[in-house]
Design an enzyme around this catalytic site. Structure first.
Site, PDB file in Angstrom:
ATOM      1  N   CYS A  94      -2.262 -11.546 -21.954  1.00 52.12           N
ATOM      2  CA  CYS A  94      -1.958 -10.795 -22.708  1.00 52.12           C
ATOM      3  C   CYS A  94      -0.406  -9.986 -23.738  1.00 52.12           C
ATOM      4  O   CYS A  94      -0.947  -9.234 -24.381  1.00 52.12           O
ATOM      5  CB  CYS A  94      -2.194  -9.270 -21.731  1.00 52.12           C
ATOM      6  SG  CYS A  94      -3.799  -9.454 -20.786  1.00 52.12           S
ATOM      7  N   HIS A 152       0.456  -3.228 -25.200  1.00 54.82           N
ATOM      8  CA  HIS A 152      -0.233  -3.766 -24.736  1.00 54.82           C
ATOM      9  C   HIS A 152      -1.271  -3.286 -23.976  1.00 54.82           C
ATOM     10  O   HIS A 152      -0.993  -2.191 -23.086  1.00 54.82           O
ATOM     11  CB  HIS A 152      -0.017  -4.751 -23.875  1.00 54.82           C
ATOM     12  CG  HIS A 152      -1.780  -5.001 -23.078  1.00 54.82           C
ATOM     13  ND1 HIS A 152      -2.817  -5.845 -23.778  1.00 54.82           N
ATOM     14  CD2 HIS A 152      -1.359  -5.716 -21.386  1.00 54.82           C
ATOM     15  CE1 HIS A 152      -3.734  -6.568 -22.700  1.00 54.82           C
ATOM     16  NE2 HIS A 152      -3.399  -5.982 -21.362  1.00 54.82           N
ATOM     17  N   ASN A 200      -9.549  -3.414 -22.301  1.00 55.19           N
ATOM     18  CA  ASN A 200      -8.087  -4.066 -22.381  1.00 55.19           C
ATOM     19  C   ASN A 200      -8.488  -5.637 -22.801  1.00 55.19           C
ATOM     20  O   ASN A 200      -9.155  -5.918 -22.499  1.00 55.19           O
ATOM     21  CB  ASN A 200      -7.867  -4.788 -20.987  1.00 55.19           C
ATOM     22  CG  ASN A 200      -6.678  -5.176 -21.317  1.00 55.19           C
ATOM     23  OD1 ASN A 200      -6.708  -6.038 -22.119  1.00 55.19           O
ATOM     24  ND2 ASN A 200      -5.301  -6.174 -19.850  1.00 55.19           N
TER      25      ASN A 200
HETATM   26  N1  COA Z   1     -16.082   1.374  -9.698  1.00 56.08           N
HETATM   27  C1  COA Z   1     -15.866   2.208  -8.478  1.00 56.08           C
HETATM   28  N2  COA Z   1     -15.005   1.872  -7.273  1.00 56.08           N
HETATM   29  C2  COA Z   1     -14.054   0.621  -7.858  1.00 56.08           C
HETATM   30  C3  COA Z   1     -14.536  -0.193  -8.819  1.00 56.08           C
HETATM   31  C4  COA Z   1     -14.972   0.642  -9.971  1.00 56.08           C
HETATM   32  N3  COA Z   1     -15.408   0.087 -10.601  1.00 56.08           N
HETATM   33  N4  COA Z   1     -13.517  -1.173  -9.081  1.00 56.08           N
HETATM   34  C5  COA Z   1     -12.632  -0.712  -7.458  1.00 56.08           C
HETATM   35  N5  COA Z   1     -13.147   0.429  -7.038  1.00 56.08           N
HETATM   36  C6  COA Z   1     -13.081   0.411  -5.631  1.00 56.08           C
HETATM   37  C7  COA Z   1     -12.265  -0.719  -4.684  1.00 56.08           C
HETATM   38  O1  COA Z   1     -13.349  -1.244  -3.952  1.00 56.08           O
HETATM   39  C8  COA Z   1     -11.808   0.415  -3.375  1.00 56.08           C
HETATM   40  O2  COA Z   1     -12.646   0.930  -2.498  1.00 56.08           O
HETATM   41  P1  COA Z   1     -11.828   1.082  -1.230  1.00 56.08           P
HETATM   42  O3  COA Z   1     -10.971   1.629  -1.198  1.00 56.08           O
HETATM   43  O4  COA Z   1     -13.341   0.704  -0.070  1.00 56.08           O
HETATM   44  O5  COA Z   1     -11.430  -0.447  -0.815  1.00 56.08           O
HETATM   45  C9  COA Z   1     -10.680   1.526  -4.695  1.00 56.08           C
HETATM   46  O6  COA Z   1     -11.490   1.443  -5.306  1.00 56.08           O
HETATM   47  C10 COA Z   1      -9.382   1.170  -4.832  1.00 56.08           C
HETATM   48  O7  COA Z   1      -9.368   0.633  -5.697  1.00 56.08           O
HETATM   49  P2  COA Z   1      -8.176   0.034  -6.250  1.00 56.08           P
HETATM   50  O8  COA Z   1      -7.829  -1.534  -6.351  1.00 56.08           O
HETATM   51  O9  COA Z   1      -7.039   0.320  -4.625  1.00 56.08           O
HETATM   52  O10 COA Z   1      -7.995   0.684  -7.373  1.00 56.08           O
HETATM   53  P3  COA Z   1      -6.637   1.314  -8.383  1.00 56.08           P
HETATM   54  O11 COA Z   1      -5.817   2.590  -8.645  1.00 56.08           O
HETATM   55  O12 COA Z   1      -5.841   0.108  -8.196  1.00 56.08           O
HETATM   56  O13 COA Z   1      -7.461   1.148  -9.341  1.00 56.08           O
HETATM   57  C11 COA Z   1      -7.246  -1.011 -11.487  1.00 56.08           C
HETATM   58  C12 COA Z   1      -8.074  -1.179  -9.591  1.00 56.08           C
HETATM   59  C13 COA Z   1      -7.529  -2.523 -11.210  1.00 56.08           C
HETATM   60  C14 COA Z   1      -7.888  -0.208 -12.108  1.00 56.08           C
HETATM   61  C15 COA Z   1      -5.800  -1.238 -11.202  1.00 56.08           C
HETATM   62  O14 COA Z   1      -5.153  -1.479  -9.888  1.00 56.08           O
HETATM   63  C16 COA Z   1      -5.232  -1.766 -12.124  1.00 56.08           C
HETATM   64  O15 COA Z   1      -6.042  -1.521 -13.307  1.00 56.08           O
HETATM   65  N6  COA Z   1      -4.580  -2.533 -11.982  1.00 56.08           N
HETATM   66  C17 COA Z   1      -4.318  -3.377 -13.103  1.00 56.08           C
HETATM   67  C18 COA Z   1      -4.677  -4.788 -13.512  1.00 56.08           C
HETATM   68  C19 COA Z   1      -4.431  -5.052 -14.734  1.00 56.08           C
HETATM   69  O16 COA Z   1      -4.745  -4.305 -16.206  1.00 56.08           O
HETATM   70  N7  COA Z   1      -3.412  -6.727 -14.851  1.00 56.08           N
HETATM   71  C20 COA Z   1      -3.769  -6.728 -15.853  1.00 56.08           C
HETATM   72  C21 COA Z   1      -2.609  -6.816 -17.183  1.00 56.08           C
HETATM   73  S1  COA Z   1      -2.506  -7.439 -18.920  1.00 56.08           S
END
Ligand code: COA
Length: 329
Positions: free
Chosen positions: A114, A256, A286
């Site tokens: 990215c 980004h 993204n």
């Molecule tokens: N829809 C509904 N529920 C979802 C889901 C979706 N698309 N994706 C995950 N969940 C659920 C998970 O299974 C979890 O359930 P559980 O509590 O029963 O286990 C719950 O939502 C919380 O998941 P979590 O991973 O803690 O959510 P989050 O708030 O951290 O959001 C991301 C997830 C991926 C959006 C976030 O962590 C993120 O943006 N991370 C950075 C990723 C990224 O961009 N990396 C590259 C940078 S260039």
């Protein structure tokens, strides 16, 4: 005094829109509400099946060349930043060179996930300062949709397809790139990866396909969120300190486009008014390396960026990679 200048920017987004509701209708266990609240993304663009990365890059390049008042014949070097090249060999930049009909240009790809667009600008800067090349086309293009597991709700909601481009030269005319900074941390690069397809797991086998090794995978999404916020902030401060300015002097932040909550956090921590973050992630998701190149072009073309504005482009990506560019428009 001569400095590195942007002469034109361009972008291209496929017309096919995939909304959060479409994902729900495809049977993915998610909701529009969850995706918007946790990421800010409402929809993303998906390339047509017959389009590869260099095709998206081609349209973005043509737009950038047009703004620069140039043709492909004026380009000495083409750098494509991508993690989704048309083929491993030849590079996406080679395919693009052929499509642009620019046989005089030297071409190669840069792989920095990215952060790729800023790494591309940084490489271009070195060649221009050395006077090895006079005019460089930096393109960031991705077809992320082909890497995704559409049954994995943690990952497939995040990404989209598109391309951005910029024409650079060393001179007195155009928009000045005041600095670029790039960093990597290879020891912690396992969090966001596509394990299959490289020398570690080739040849591609039924087993590697069945195991999903050719899909983009995130191991610790929460951790990468926190690291991204830290690296974005470090990059903003590094750009400000290097140029002897205060963060508050910066008119626009074009990061980004990973997750809206990252920029809400950074806005609070660094006391940057949130309106100064120019975001397109709501409509495009993204797009890895292409995100900030596309967003810069949109902000230029819709008139948000005014002459003399200071623009900071902080980036963070898999690898790990991070950095920034600071531009005086
Ligand atoms: N829809 C509904 N529920 C979802 C889901 C979706 N698309 N994706 C995950 N969940 C659920 C998970 O299974 C979890 O359930 P559980 O509590 O029963 O286990 C719950 O939502 C919380 O998941 P979590 O991973 O803690 O959510 P989050 O708030 O951290 O959001 C991301 C997830 C991926 C959006 C976030 O962590 C993120 O943006 N991370 C950075 C990723 C990224 O961009 N990396 C590259 C940078 S260039």
């Amino acid at each position: 005094m001569e400095s590195i200048r942007i002469l034109g920017t361009g972008s291209y987004l496929p017309s096919n829109v995939l909304t959060n509701f479409d994902l729900q209708n495809m049977g993915l266990d998610t909701t529009d509400e969850w995706i918007v609240q946790r990421t800010g993304v409402s929809e993303r663009r998906i390339a047509d099946p017959d389009m590869a990365t260099s095709d998206l890059g081609y349209h973005a390049s043509r737009n950038a060349l047009e703004m620069a008042g140039m043709t492909a014949k004026d380009i000495d070097l083409i750098i494509v930043a991508t993690i989704t090249p048309d083929t491993c060999c030849p590079s996406a930049a080679n395919w693009l060179q052929a499509k642009l009909e620019a046989p005089q240009a030297v071409t190669f790809d840069v792989t920095a996930a990215c952060s790729g667009f800023i790494f591309g600008l940084n490489v271009a800067e070195q060649y221009l300062k050395n006077k090895t090349f006079q005019t460089v086309l930096v393109v960031a293009a991705e077809v992320m949709s082909r890497t995704l597991d559409w049954k994995d709700r943690r990952t497939c909601i995040l990404w989209g397809d598109g391309a951005g481009a910029a024409v650079l030269t060393l001179g007195n005319e155009g928009h000045e790139i005041l600095s670029t900074h790039v960093h990597t941390d290879g020891a912690n690069g396992e969090d966001l990866l596509m394990p299959g397809g490289g020398s570690k797991t080739t040849p591609i086998s039924h087993e590697s396909v069945d195991k999903g090794l050719h899909h983009l995978n995130m191991i610790e999404a929460n951790l990468s969120f926190r690291i991204a916020v830290r690296r974005f902030m470090e990059s903003i401060k590094e750009a400000a300190e290097f140029n002897n300015i205060d963060v508050e002097d910066i008119n626009w932040f074009i990061p980004h486009q990973a997750n809206i909550r990252m920029f809400q956090n950074i806005s609070k921590s660094l006391k940057i008014p949130f309106e100064r973050f120019y975001l397109t992630l709501q409509k495009y998701g993204n797009i890895s390396s292409a995100s900030c190149a596309i967003t810069l072009d949109e902000a230029v073309r819709d008139g948000s960026i005014k002459p003399k504005d200071l623009i900071c482009l902080p980036v963070f990506g898999g690898g790990l990679t991070w950095g920034s560019a600071l531009i005086r428009w």
